[in-house]
Design a protein around this motif. Structure first.
Motif, PDB file in Angstrom:
ATOM      1  N   ASP A 165     -19.377   2.496  30.204  1.00 18.26           N
ATOM      2  CA  ASP A 165     -18.981   2.871  28.841  1.00 18.26           C
ATOM      3  C   ASP A 165     -18.842   1.668  27.915  1.00 18.26           C
ATOM      4  OD1 ASP A 165     -19.052   5.591  29.347  1.00 18.26           O
ATOM      5  OD2 ASP A 165     -16.965   5.652  30.014  1.00 18.26           O
ATOM      6  N   HIS A 200     -22.380   0.472  27.066  1.00 11.20           N
ATOM      7  CA  HIS A 200     -23.055   1.392  26.143  1.00 11.20           C
ATOM      8  C   HIS A 200     -22.523   1.220  24.726  1.00 11.20           C
ATOM      9  CE1 HIS A 200     -23.439   5.397  24.120  1.00 11.20           C
ATOM     10  NE2 HIS A 200     -24.686   5.190  24.480  1.00 11.20           N
ATOM     11  N   ALA A 201     -21.221   1.049  24.589  1.00  7.22           N
ATOM     12  CA  ALA A 201     -20.629   0.868  23.261  1.00  7.22           C
ATOM     13  C   ALA A 201     -21.145  -0.410  22.606  1.00  7.22           C
ATOM     14  CB  ALA A 201     -19.100   0.833  23.376  1.00  7.22           C
ATOM     15  N   ARG A 222     -20.452   8.920  35.838  1.00  5.65           N
ATOM     16  CA  ARG A 222     -20.342   8.318  34.498  1.00  5.65           C
ATOM     17  C   ARG A 222     -21.677   8.378  33.760  1.00  5.65           C
ATOM     18  NH1 ARG A 222     -16.009   4.602  33.804  1.00  5.65           N
ATOM     19  NH2 ARG A 222     -14.192   5.507  34.834  1.00  5.65           N
ATOM     20  N   LEU A 270     -22.598  10.220  30.226  1.00  7.81           N
ATOM     21  CA  LEU A 270     -23.156   9.431  29.126  1.00  7.81           C
ATOM     22  C   LEU A 270     -24.461  10.040  28.635  1.00  7.81           C
ATOM     23  CD1 LEU A 270     -23.043   6.922  27.339  1.00  7.81           C
ATOM     24  CD2 LEU A 270     -24.147   5.636  29.175  1.00  7.81           C
ATOM     25  N   ARG A 288     -23.852  12.899  26.339  1.00  8.77           N
ATOM     26  CA  ARG A 288     -23.343  12.525  25.023  1.00  8.77           C
ATOM     27  C   ARG A 288     -24.417  11.883  24.148  1.00  8.77           C
ATOM     28  NH1 ARG A 288     -19.273   9.685  27.875  1.00  8.77           N
ATOM     29  NH2 ARG A 288     -19.926   7.787  26.768  1.00  8.77           N
TER      30      ARG A 288
END
Length: 320
Positions: free
Chosen positions: A20, A23-24, A53, A57, A60
């Motif tokens: 995460d 990815h951000a 996870r 992802l 989303r």
């Protein structure tokens, strides 16, 4: 570089806590570039919560492609899976441990826009253990540069940028992902490097050990062989064979000299065994060279693979 699309390729193995945040950071950087992109995350048979996870992802963010490998194959096969699935014009592999910084991607692309085909990252201020990781890496990079003739400071840095047409036909095995710049050079590519940021690992543990160094050395031997003797293996095997037969001949003459002029029995010295050993080694090496030549010709002719690469043509008619 706006006319090109990007494929970010990230092999992952037990990196659930890094997915995460990575990815951000990628979204933050790529979202400001006004360039079409895709993020390909390859789960290399992780045993933690990485797979779950990645599924979340992908639900989303439709720009995230996820590839789950059935077991842990290693970084190179995982990267190869990402390359095969990539649709972008420019491929950018990177590690999934947050030590590579996505903010360096525009720097790689800017260098690529100067006319280069491969831009390799160089971790000038590497945040790893100075003796266990940094020192062996420096030695390995020096040896690889000397043997390959492609001089880079940091072959081990995963963060690189490639034009897809340069590596679309490259097949990687073992630990050879780090040697892609060498393969690209064989294709006539222009290769350079730029300094990139390297962060200390925060989550998870490193998967690198001394066994990786040994594998890299062995793969380097393979790369050097492919570079020098792939199309003429007889030159290597045959050359070694002829030297062995010549040594056997010299030992045979010495054996005769000792017998005639020094009255030494053949069985009083190990020379008969040495002559036999070197002669058999030479014969077998020449024989292996012949087999390698047949295999090389079968490889090229059965698949209609040329032994050359054409850059451009003018006034030439294409063949069907």
């Amino acid at each position: 570089m706006r006319e090109h699309s990007l494929s970010i390729i990230i092999p992952l193995y037990n990196e659930e806590d890094n997915i995460d945040p990575l990815h951000a950071r990628l979204e933050e950087v790529l979202g400001t570039m006004n360039t079409p992109y895709e993020i390909i995350m390859v789960d290399d048979g992780s045993r933690d919560g990485t797979a779950a996870r990645l599924r979340e992802l992908a639900q989303r963010d439709p720009r995230v492609k996820v590839i789950h490998l059935r077991r842990n194959f290693g970084q190179t096969p995982a990267m190869m899976a990402g390359i095969d699935a990539a649709e972008g014009d420019i491929l950018i592999p990177m590690d999934g441990d947050l030590q590579n910084d996505p903010a360096d991607i525009p720097r790689l692309l800017a260098k690529l826009a100067e006319g280069y085909d491969v831009v390799s990252g160089w971790r000038k201020d590497r945040q790893d253990h100075p003796l266990k990781r940094n020192l062996p890496s420096k030695v390995a990079n020096f040896v690889i540069s000397k043997i390959s003739g492609v001089h880079l400071h940091d072959y081990g840095c995963s963060l690189k940028a490639y034009r897809k047409q340069i590596i679309k036909d490259v097949k990687l095995y073992g630990e050879m992902h780090r040697f892609i710049p060498i393969y690209a050079t064989w294709q006539g590519a222009k290769v350079t490097e730029v300094g990139v940021t390297h962060h200390p690992r925060v989550h998870g543990v490193s998967k690198y050990g001394i066994d990786r160094t040994i594998k890299v050395i062995l793969d380097l031997i393979v790369v050097k062989f492919l570079d020098t003797f792939a199309q003429k293996p007889m030159h290597l095997f045959g050359g070694f064979g002829l030297v062995s037969v010549f040594i056997a001949f010299l030992m045979f003459l010495l054996m005769l000299y000792l017998k005639i002029f020094a009255d030494k029995s053949f069985i009083a010295t190990p020379l008969p065994l040495v002559v036999t050993l070197f002669f058999l080694m030479g014969f077998m090496s020449i024989f292996m060279g012949l087999i390698a030549e047949i295999l090389m010709r079968t490889y090229h002719e059965s698949q209609n693979k040329p032994t050359y690469i054409v850059d451009k043509t003018r006034n030439c008619r294409s063949k069907d």
